[in-house]
Every structure is written in structure tokens, then in C-alpha cells.
Design an enzyme around this catalytic site. Structure first.
Site, PDB file in Angstrom:
ATOM      1  N   CYS A 145       0.861  -1.181   0.000  1.00 40.45           N
ATOM      2  CA  CYS A 145       0.000   0.000   0.000  1.00 40.45           C
ATOM      3  C   CYS A 145       0.898   1.231   0.000  1.00 40.45           C
ATOM      4  CB  CYS A 145      -0.912  -0.017   1.225  1.00 40.45           C
ATOM      5  SG  CYS A 145      -2.026   1.394   1.235  1.00 40.45           S
ATOM      6  N   CYS A 163      -3.278   6.823  -4.958  1.00 43.40           N
ATOM      7  CA  CYS A 163      -2.985   5.389  -4.871  1.00 43.40           C
ATOM      8  C   CYS A 163      -1.547   5.091  -5.320  1.00 43.40           C
ATOM      9  CB  CYS A 163      -3.975   4.556  -5.681  1.00 43.40           C
ATOM     10  SG  CYS A 163      -3.844   2.796  -5.334  1.00 43.40           S
TER      11      CYS A 163
HETATM   12  O1  PYC Z   1      -1.805   3.745  -2.059  1.00 41.96           O
HETATM   13  O2  PYC Z   1      -1.285   1.773  -2.832  1.00 41.96           O
HETATM   14  C1  PYC Z   1      -2.072   2.551  -2.289  1.00 41.96           C
HETATM   15  C2  PYC Z   1      -3.408   2.054  -1.886  1.00 41.96           C
HETATM   16  C3  PYC Z   1      -3.931   0.817  -2.102  1.00 41.96           C
HETATM   17  C4  PYC Z   1      -5.211   0.822  -1.561  1.00 41.96           C
HETATM   18  C5  PYC Z   1      -5.443   2.062  -1.017  1.00 41.96           C
HETATM   19  N1  PYC Z   1      -4.325   2.811  -1.228  1.00 41.96           N
END
Ligand code: PYC
Length: 315
Positions: free
Chosen positions: A88, A238
Site C-alpha cells: 500500500c 494510490c
Molecule cells: O496507495 O497503494 C495505495 C493504496 C492501495 C489501496 C489504497 N491505497
């Protein structure tokens, strides 16, 4: 009564809750083995920590663990309202800022062990964090899937520490006002991928769907919406999704090693991404993701078995 000491933060709007004490005792073994023990024997701790009424649909939990590798500052297992994550990105940035907040690390480079490999994090003097993520790659390009109510949708399957389906062409613009429509569309895409047997490597489920639109930071930028496994959308750009995007940009020859890509989220927060080519694995890139996190709270969660919702709503 179980007491769990946590520190909360957010990275570009996406919450991370780090468990410092009181989490499940997972014994020895690799982080992947300990994650399986967490899943098999202590899953209700996961739901109690991240689901309502203590958490939210967006909360990502991070169980701080002893690393197996002596040169790692910490081990971590990430989880959310639906299950366990390989890696994550926003959570790693949140973890580094949390460790700094606690005085356990200073500026500079730190290695963190995860169930899918070691990531290196650099805490900069301005408080921002750069994560050197796991090797990322595009598995397949231009995969077509028939989506109920939307017809044929085309996208790429890529790994950035989690499996992603990345879609460039779709009807909705990436704005908070369209969260419901984007959630409906991407959830249907996820169901269609599953029904069609379209997977990541070795049959792994594609549990993150990412759609892109233009950003006013163009040319080397885009805005995204990422649907996470538990049907919540990522408030940050993300980190693993940005890594998957970098892998696709590289595969298409649209971004060169070292060039900066601005990945903007639907909430307007931004990660900077860049990559080098992995010299040991053909077609793989080594992504670097830079972002900022802020501490939002410190506290002790109380899990009282007399509480009918002690393990979280829906558990
Ligand atoms: O930032 O990799 C990330 C992530 C995955 C799910 C929520 N954030």
C-alpha cells in the site's frame, strides 16, 4: 477487553491507522506467512480496527511487525475493510510519517518489509516521503471485457504491488460529484473481469480498478479514480495504482526513465511518480512515488465483548 494502541494519519486524504500495540500475536515467519496467520486466526481484529464504528470504508490498517531482515526498520501488514493488501503506497507514506512522529526514525532512507517484498522509503527534510515500490509491470494491454450496462470496455492489466485494471476511455469525468457513477462503473468492471476469468498472474484476482482523465498539470499528468477491494474509492492517487500506471506508460513508450509523472486523485491530492528500468526483470520498472502524510490522531481502541458491534459493522 482488548486495547489496541494506534496512530492515525492521512495521505492525500486516504486514512492509515497504524497498530503499535495490542494487535494479534502472529509469531515468527515471513511477512507473507504472518499475513496468512492474521487472515486465518485473527481476522476479527482486522474488521474491528478498520470497519465502522471505529474506522470507515476508506481506512487502511497497518499492523506494525518485527521485520525478519535485520536491515529493515519495520515490517508491516496492510489491510482494509475487505481483506489484506499486498502493498500500500499511501499506507507506507503514512507509516513512515507515523514512525517519524513517534521519534523512531529520522530523515533519510529506511527499508520496510511487506508481504510482497521490501520497499525503501526516504523521509525528506520537508516531511515528504518517497517510496521505492516493488518491481511493477504490465501483464496485458488492451484487454476487452463486456460490462453489464456499459458494453465493451478495454483496459490494461498491471501489477504495482496489487493487481489493477487500468481504463483510459470511459464516460464519466473524474470529479467528486461523480463518485457514485464511477463506483458503479468500476464495480461492474470488477465483477465482469471476475466473471470472464480475467486475472493477474497465476490467476490472482484483479481487485483494484483505476480510471483516468485529464489533469490540468498535463502533459505528464492525469487524474484518477481508484476503486479499492472493499468498494471504497481511494482518496489519494494510490501509490500502487500510480506504480501500475508508470509500468503502462513505460510499456507504451509514453514516459521515459527519470521523467516526473504527476498523478492527481479525485480529491485533488497529488503524488509524483518516476521510474527506472529494472535491469534484472525484462519489462519491469522500479517505481518511486513521492507524497505527504499528516498525523490526525493518537489513541487506544477499546474492543469490549459486551458491545454487539465489537468486531465492526458487517462482521
Ligand atoms: O496507495 O497503494 C495505495 C493504496 C492501495 C489501496 C489504497 N491505497
Amino acid at each position: 477487553m482488548i486495547r489496541i494502541r494506534v496512530v492515525d494519519s492521512h495521505t492525500g486524504g486516504e486514512p492509515t491507522r497504524v497498530i503499535l500495540e495490542g494487535g494479534p500475536a502472529l509469531g515468527a515467519g515471513s511477512l507473507a506467512e504472518r499475513r496468512e496467520r492474521f487472515r486465518a486466526e485473527h481476522d476479527r481484529i482486522r474488521t474491528a480496527v478498520v470497519r465502522e464504528p471505529r474506522g470507515s470504508e476508506a481506512t487502511v490498517g497497518a499492523l506494525l511487525c518485527e521485520p525478519t531482515l535485520p536491515d529493515c526498520v519495520a515490517g508491516v501488514i496492510f489491510f482494509d475493510n475487505a481483506g489484506y493488501l499486498g502493498m500500500c503506497g499511501h499506507g507506507s507514506i503514512g507509516l513512515v510519517v507515523t514512525l517519524a512522529h513517534l521519534g523512531r526514525i529520522g530523515t533519510g532512507l529506511h527499508r520496510i518489509e511487506t508481504p510482497v517484498g521490501v520497499v525503501t522509503a526516504e523521509l525528506h527534510s520537508d516531511g515528504r516521503v518517497t517510496i521505492a515500490n516493488v518491481p511493477s509491470y504490465r501483464l496485458t494491454a488492451g484487454v476487452r471485457v463486456e460490462v453489464k450496462g456499459f458494453g465493451a470496455v478495454s483496459g490494461d492489466v498491471a501489477w504495482g504491488g496489487n493487481w489493477f485494471f487500468l481504463i483510459e476511455n470511459h464516460a464519466s469525468s473524474i470529479e467528486l460529484a461523480n463518485v457514485e457513477a464511477l463506483t458503479d462503473f468500476t464495480w461492474r468492471v470488477r465483477q465482469a473481469l471476475s466473471a470472464s476469468g480475467i486475472t493477474g498472474k497465476d490467476g490472482a484476482e484483479i481487485d483494484h480498478i483505476e480510471v483516468f482523465g485529464p489533469s490540468n498539470r498535463a502533459p505528464r499528468a492525469s487524474r484518477n479514480f481508484v476503486l479499492c477491494p472493499g468498494k471504497a474509492y481511494d482518496r489519494s492517487p494510490c501509490g500502487t495504482g500510480t506504480s501500475a500506471k508508470l509500468a503502462c506508460l513505460h510499456a507504451d513508450g509514453k514516459l521515459l526513465p527519470g521523467e516526473v509523472w504527476h498523478q492527481e486523485s479525485i480529491t485533488g491530492s497529488v503524488f509524483e511518480g518516476r521510474f527506472t528500468v529494472d535491469p534484472t526483470r525484462p519489462g519491469h520498472v522500479l517505481p518511486e512515488i513521492t507524497g505527504a502524510a499528516h498525523i490526525t490522531g493518537e489513541g487506544t481502541l477499546i474492543l469490549d465483548e459486551r458491545d454487539p458491534l465489537v468486531w465492526g459493522i458487517g462482521s
